[in-house]
Design a protein around this motif. Structure first.
Motif, short mmCIF file in Angstrom:
data_model
loop_
_atom_site.label_atom_id
_atom_site.label_comp_id
_atom_site.label_asym_id
_atom_site.label_seq_id
_atom_site.Cartn_x
_atom_site.Cartn_y
_atom_site.Cartn_z
N ILE A 189 -6.73 35.38 -3.04
CA ILE A 189 -6.89 34.13 -3.78
C ILE A 189 -7.81 33.21 -2.99
O ILE A 189 -8.02 33.40 -1.80
N SER A 190 -8.35 32.23 -3.69
CA SER A 190 -9.00 31.11 -3.02
C SER A 190 -8.28 29.85 -3.49
O SER A 190 -7.80 29.80 -4.62
N ARG A 191 -8.19 28.86 -2.62
CA ARG A 191 -7.50 27.61 -2.95
C ARG A 191 -8.42 26.44 -2.63
O ARG A 191 -9.06 26.42 -1.59
N GLU A 192 -8.45 25.48 -3.58
CA GLU A 192 -9.23 24.27 -3.35
C GLU A 192 -8.73 23.17 -4.27
O GLU A 192 -8.59 23.39 -5.48
N ASP A 193 -8.42 22.02 -3.70
CA ASP A 193 -7.99 20.84 -4.46
C ASP A 193 -6.85 21.13 -5.43
O ASP A 193 -6.89 20.71 -6.59
N GLY A 194 -5.84 21.87 -4.98
CA GLY A 194 -4.68 22.15 -5.81
C GLY A 194 -4.89 23.20 -6.88
O GLY A 194 -4.05 23.39 -7.75
N ILE A 195 -6.02 23.91 -6.82
CA ILE A 195 -6.33 24.98 -7.77
C ILE A 195 -6.34 26.31 -7.03
O ILE A 195 -6.95 26.43 -5.96
N VAL A 196 -5.68 27.30 -7.61
CA VAL A 196 -5.62 28.64 -7.03
C VAL A 196 -6.40 29.58 -7.95
O VAL A 196 -6.17 29.59 -9.17
N ARG A 197 -7.32 30.33 -7.37
CA ARG A 197 -8.13 31.28 -8.13
C ARG A 197 -7.91 32.70 -7.60
O ARG A 197 -8.34 33.00 -6.48
N PRO A 198 -7.23 33.56 -8.38
CA PRO A 198 -7.09 34.96 -7.97
C PRO A 198 -8.48 35.62 -7.94
O PRO A 198 -9.31 35.37 -8.81
N THR A 199 -8.73 36.43 -6.94
CA THR A 199 -10.05 37.06 -6.80
C THR A 199 -10.00 38.56 -7.04
O THR A 199 -11.03 39.20 -7.04
N GLY A 200 -8.79 39.11 -7.23
CA GLY A 200 -8.62 40.56 -7.31
C GLY A 200 -9.22 41.22 -8.53
O GLY A 200 -9.92 42.21 -8.44
N THR A 229 -1.05 34.08 3.37
CA THR A 229 -1.39 35.50 3.57
C THR A 229 -2.37 35.96 2.50
O THR A 229 -3.36 36.64 2.80
N ALA A 230 -2.12 35.58 1.25
CA ALA A 230 -3.00 35.97 0.15
C ALA A 230 -4.40 35.39 0.33
O ALA A 230 -5.40 36.07 0.11
N GLU A 231 -4.48 34.15 0.79
CA GLU A 231 -5.79 33.52 1.03
C GLU A 231 -6.50 34.20 2.19
O GLU A 231 -7.70 34.49 2.11
N MET A 232 -5.76 34.48 3.26
CA MET A 232 -6.35 35.12 4.43
C MET A 232 -6.91 36.51 4.09
O MET A 232 -7.95 36.90 4.59
#
Length: 119
Positions: A53-64, A46-49
């Protein structure tokens, strides 16, 4: 799984002060809300949608970039509490005020860890 739990998790991710976290570190934060793997996955999806956040290769990056203000959005209460993160008995509890509701209690070091004020 309730909509309130998912919303609380999404709002927690939205307010993290980390540039990036490993998926394990992110799940550590979410375990303060739920230990159900399906709910955790729903929160992350839900957060990605929503672009929180963005997720890539096991890394989560908050964008807020909307960090919690410690004087107004993290409140301190006195009493007998158990920290939601580490399980320690605490007499001063710190609670996050999120739009979906209050989240806590946390001890002084765990509130800083959960929000990203310290590693």
């Amino acid at each position: 799984m309730t909509d309130e739990t998912v919303e609380l998790g999404v709002q927690l991710l939205e307010r993290l002060e980390h540039e990036e976290l490993s998926l394990a570190e992110c799940v550590d934060r979410l375990e303060t809300i739920t230990s159900n793997p399906t709910t955790t996955r729903t929160i992350l999806d839900t957060a990605e949608m929503r672009g929180v956040i963005s997720r890539e290769d096991g890394i989560v990056r908050p964008t807020g970039g909307r960090f919690l203000q410690f004087q107004s959005e993290v409140i301190e209460k006195q009493g007998e509490f158990t920290c939601k993160r580490c399980g320690a008995s605490i007499s001063t509890g710190y609670f996050m005020r999120l739009q979906a509701g209050e989240h806590g209690p946390f001890g002084s070091s765990c509130i800083r860890k959960v929000t990203g004020r310290e590693s």
